[in-house]
Scaffold this motif. Structure first.
Motif: not given
Length: 227
Positions: A68-71, A186-195, A223-226
């Motif tokens: 459910s982490h859905a990375c 990395g950028e928080p909003d993008l991090q939440k999109q990826i993970e 990892a990852p470095v966003i």
């Protein structure tokens, strides 16, 4: 399991892949909206990995299949296709739970042929994803490994590992125990999109500190470095 307002889906033969996995029942609960847990009885717990020169271990244990982490980048996604499920949405929302994994593992570790080689946990799907809070599979796995004299390591993004720090500390007095935390940068909003299903980087930093304060070696996988 103490599920609130749970529903059970009886297997009608429409899930042949899950039948192969030993399906007992499928559970849905409002506490985990959008997720179905397929409870199975596994036949084996120890998985022998293909020989590879860069792998520091030959055996793994996976308490769950799917995560459910859905990375978005998870390399384990194609393993869901073996169960006739897809590697996208199904991997995130249809979680296979090996409810008897600790008992099966204890039996396998008791074999005379077992050489007490290092066992890695968290190599396929995260053992401390949210479902572990309900199923509590890891304490039994940790005890089985420690009591058999088997060294082990855990890789996770899940802050639920904090719950088991006292048990891991006790285990470290019997065998070599390693903990690694995967940390996105990395950028928080993008991090939440990826993970989207993971704890925040700050929460994982707090976990790293807690592991270190408990006296356990803690490796950090950045990892990852966003961008």
């Amino acid at each position: 399991m103490r599920w609130a307002a749970q529903t059970l889906d009886v297997d009608d033969g429409a899930l042949p892949g899950l039948e192969r996995a030993g399906l007992v029942r499928s559970v849905q609960t409002p506490e985990f909206e959008g997720i179905t847990f397929h409870e199975v009885l596994c036949k084996s717990a120890l998985n022998k990995t293909p020989e590879a020169p860069n792998l520091p271990f030959r055996f793994t244990v996976n308490t769950f299949r799917g995560c459910s982490h859905a990375c978005r980048y998870c390399f384990a996604r194609p393993t869901h296709e073996y169960l006739d499920l897809d590697a996208g949405r199904d991997f995130d929302s249809r979680i296979v739970v090996k409810t008897n994994v600790a008992a099966v593992l204890r039996r396998e570790l008791a074999r005379r042929s077992w050489k007490r080689e290092h066992v890695a946990l968290g190599t396929n799907t995260d053992p401390y994803q949210r479902a572990e809070g309900r199923y509590r599979l890891m304490p039994g796995v940790i005890r089985a490994l420690a009591e058999s004299g088997t060294p082990f390591s855990i890789l996770t993004k899940g802050t639920l590992l904090r719950r088991d720090l006292p048990l891991l500390t006790l285990a470290a007095g019997q065998v070599d125990v390693g903990v690694a935390v995967s940390l996105a940068i990395g950028e928080p909003d993008l991090q939440k999109q990826i993970e989207p299903g993971t704890p925040s980087p700050k929460a994982r930093l707090d976990l790293i500190r807690a592991v270190s304060d408990a006296g356990l070696p803690c490796h950090v996988m950045v990892a990852p470095v966003i961008p």
